[in-house]
Scaffold this motif. Structure first.
Motif, mmCIF file in Angstrom:
data_model
loop_
_atom_site.group_PDB
_atom_site.id
_atom_site.type_symbol
_atom_site.label_atom_id
_atom_site.label_comp_id
_atom_site.label_asym_id
_atom_site.label_seq_id
_atom_site.Cartn_x
_atom_site.Cartn_y
_atom_site.Cartn_z
ATOM 1 N N LEU A 123 70.473 -18.391 71.067
ATOM 2 C CA LEU A 123 70.574 -17.010 70.363
ATOM 3 C C LEU A 123 69.352 -16.463 70.000
ATOM 4 O O LEU A 123 68.522 -17.561 69.588
ATOM 5 N N ARG A 124 68.845 -15.211 69.924
ATOM 6 C CA ARG A 124 67.649 -14.769 69.526
ATOM 7 C C ARG A 124 68.102 -13.652 68.682
ATOM 8 O O ARG A 124 68.593 -12.698 69.191
ATOM 9 N N LYS A 125 67.919 -13.638 67.346
ATOM 10 C CA LYS A 125 68.204 -12.299 66.709
ATOM 11 C C LYS A 125 67.213 -11.151 66.831
ATOM 12 O O LYS A 125 65.845 -11.666 66.648
ATOM 13 N N GLN A 126 67.791 -10.195 67.190
ATOM 14 C CA GLN A 126 66.631 -8.979 67.195
ATOM 15 C C GLN A 126 66.033 -8.465 65.731
ATOM 16 O O GLN A 126 66.541 -8.532 64.843
ATOM 17 N N GLY A 127 64.649 -8.322 65.993
ATOM 18 C CA GLY A 127 64.017 -7.809 64.808
ATOM 19 C C GLY A 127 63.627 -8.704 63.627
ATOM 20 O O GLY A 127 63.404 -8.281 62.453
ATOM 21 N N ARG A 128 63.762 -9.882 63.950
ATOM 22 C CA ARG A 128 63.484 -11.095 62.855
ATOM 23 C C ARG A 128 62.378 -11.687 62.860
ATOM 24 O O ARG A 128 62.022 -12.580 61.939
ATOM 25 N N GLN A 129 61.752 -11.739 64.127
ATOM 26 C CA GLN A 129 60.657 -12.828 64.302
ATOM 27 C C GLN A 129 59.418 -12.590 63.725
ATOM 28 O O GLN A 129 59.287 -11.394 63.330
ATOM 29 N N GLU A 130 58.949 -13.582 62.979
ATOM 30 C CA GLU A 130 57.735 -13.768 62.111
ATOM 31 C C GLU A 130 56.649 -14.677 62.725
ATOM 32 O O GLU A 130 55.693 -14.959 62.025
ATOM 33 N N VAL A 131 56.750 -15.134 63.957
ATOM 34 C CA VAL A 131 55.923 -15.859 64.627
ATOM 35 C C VAL A 131 55.525 -15.504 65.827
ATOM 36 O O VAL A 131 56.154 -14.533 66.200
ATOM 37 N N ALA A 132 54.337 -15.906 66.490
ATOM 38 C CA ALA A 132 53.793 -15.505 67.620
ATOM 39 C C ALA A 132 54.372 -16.171 69.166
ATOM 40 O O ALA A 132 54.629 -15.601 69.851
ATOM 41 N N LEU A 133 54.915 -17.434 68.576
ATOM 42 C CA LEU A 133 55.755 -18.116 69.635
ATOM 43 C C LEU A 133 56.799 -17.464 70.271
ATOM 44 O O LEU A 133 57.642 -16.783 69.122
ATOM 45 N N ALA A 134 57.302 -17.594 71.372
ATOM 46 C CA ALA A 134 58.530 -17.059 71.885
ATOM 47 C C ALA A 134 59.384 -18.078 72.661
ATOM 48 O O ALA A 134 58.670 -18.912 73.201
ATOM 49 N N PRO A 135 60.643 -18.220 72.379
ATOM 50 C CA PRO A 135 61.113 -19.390 73.309
ATOM 51 C C PRO A 135 61.204 -19.171 74.888
ATOM 52 O O PRO A 135 60.952 -17.983 75.162
ATOM 53 N N ASP A 136 61.141 -20.294 75.767
ATOM 54 C CA ASP A 136 61.027 -20.104 76.864
ATOM 55 C C ASP A 136 62.477 -19.579 77.685
ATOM 56 O O ASP A 136 62.313 -18.837 78.836
ATOM 57 N N PHE A 137 63.291 -19.999 77.159
ATOM 58 C CA PHE A 137 64.831 -19.735 77.656
ATOM 59 C C PHE A 137 65.568 -19.258 76.780
ATOM 60 O O PHE A 137 65.752 -20.116 75.474
ATOM 61 N N VAL A 138 66.113 -18.007 76.559
ATOM 62 C CA VAL A 138 67.092 -17.516 75.792
ATOM 63 C C VAL A 138 68.604 -17.176 76.375
ATOM 64 O O VAL A 138 68.598 -16.131 77.359
ATOM 65 N N ALA A 139 69.635 -17.825 76.061
ATOM 66 C CA ALA A 139 70.861 -17.542 76.558
ATOM 67 C C ALA A 139 71.374 -15.902 75.939
ATOM 68 O O ALA A 139 72.168 -15.080 76.971
ATOM 69 N N PHE A 140 71.157 -15.534 74.756
ATOM 70 C CA PHE A 140 71.628 -14.187 74.400
ATOM 71 C C PHE A 140 70.690 -13.741 73.408
ATOM 72 O O PHE A 140 70.374 -14.394 72.474
ATOM 73 N N ASP A 141 70.572 -12.420 73.669
ATOM 74 C CA ASP A 141 69.990 -11.729 72.266
ATOM 75 C C ASP A 141 71.071 -11.093 71.306
ATOM 76 O O ASP A 141 72.056 -10.478 72.037
ATOM 77 N N ILE A 142 71.145 -11.295 69.883
ATOM 78 C CA ILE A 142 72.212 -10.697 69.244
ATOM 79 C C ILE A 142 71.755 -10.103 68.232
ATOM 80 O O ILE A 142 70.423 -9.977 67.856
ATOM 81 N N PRO A 143 72.446 -9.073 67.488
ATOM 82 C CA PRO A 143 71.990 -8.262 66.420
ATOM 83 C C PRO A 143 71.898 -8.976 65.289
ATOM 84 O O PRO A 143 72.150 -10.179 64.998
ATOM 85 N N ASP A 144 71.081 -8.460 64.105
ATOM 86 C CA ASP A 144 70.519 -9.189 63.072
ATOM 87 C C ASP A 144 71.810 -9.447 62.160
ATOM 88 O O ASP A 144 72.111 -8.451 61.313
ATOM 89 N N ALA A 145 72.757 -10.167 62.170
ATOM 90 C CA ALA A 145 73.831 -10.609 61.390
ATOM 91 C C ALA A 145 74.038 -12.222 61.416
ATOM 92 O O ALA A 145 73.533 -12.893 62.273
ATOM 93 N N PHE A 146 74.606 -12.812 60.152
ATOM 94 C CA PHE A 146 74.714 -14.064 60.248
ATOM 95 C C PHE A 146 75.998 -14.538 60.998
ATOM 96 O O PHE A 146 77.056 -14.061 60.824
ATOM 97 N N VAL A 147 75.696 -15.228 62.080
ATOM 98 C CA VAL A 147 76.936 -15.660 62.835
ATOM 99 C C VAL A 147 77.234 -17.124 62.546
ATOM 100 O O VAL A 147 76.460 -18.148 62.023
#
Ligand code: 5GP
Ligand code: MG
Length: 177
Positions: A123-147
């Protein structure tokens, strides 16, 4: 709790991600480094779609302490790592939120001089990233909520839910008792 991602959606996303990983490595041996505890279900499902020679190792990372839904200080235990020098290493985590955990792990694993180092997250949460790095593989983008579910916990509970859900008030209260 209402599913945000159902079992069949998760199965399909994991299959899709495994196909992208398999294509990238084209049969070369890979060392998977899973991040405990949240990645356990994702790692277990992902590796059964991969046919290249695989080694599996785990590190432990922790940034949520007790009944918290906001990250605290980061604790890393890399004491169980095998030899990574010259290996293709794939870091696998449950969720890329601020990215601080992945950034710290990439910095740490780079010191082991792997031949390559990539990262995969469920999972990658939308609008939360604080670093320059991005993951190479992401299965799902999800909204900003605690899951929770599919390996992810709240106060160490709900990891065994077979689907992914947004933590609701009642479940949060139950798990905080
Ligand atoms: P980051 O360092 O990217 O901010 O956070 C990554 C770690 O925080 C993840 O490995 C995961 O353990 C935890 N985390 C972040 N967001 C959530 C969430 O919505 N639910 C749960 N259960 N854990 C989360
Ligand atoms: Mg984690």
């Amino acid at each position: 709790m209402t599913p945000l991602l159902t079992e069949s959606e998760l199965r399909e996303g994991v299959r899709r991600t495994a196909a992208a990983i398999a294509e990238t490595y084209a049969g070369s041996p890979v060392t998977i480094v899973g991040v405990l505890t949240g990645s356990l279900v994702f790692v277990a499902d992902l590796i059964r779609h991969l046919e290249m020679p695989l080694r599996i190792a785990f590190v432990q990372a922790r940034s949520y302490w007790g009944p918290a839904t906001q990250p605290g200080s980061l604790y890393l235990d890399v004491s169980r790592l095998p030899q990574l020098r010259g290996q293709h290493v794939l870091l696998v985590d449950d969720i890329f939120d601020t990215g601080r955990t992945m950034e710290a792990l990439v910095r740490e694993l780079t010191r082991h001089e792997p031949q390559s180092l990539r990262s995969a997250v469920l999972l990658r949460k939308q609008g939360r990233q604080e670093v320059a790095l991005a993951p190479d593989f992401v299965a799902f983008d999800i909204p900003d909520a605690f899951v929770v579910g599919y390996g992810l916990d709240f106060n160490d509970l709900y990891r065994n839910l077979p689907y992914l859900a947004v933590l609701n008030q009642a479940a949060a209260e139950d798990a905080s008792r």
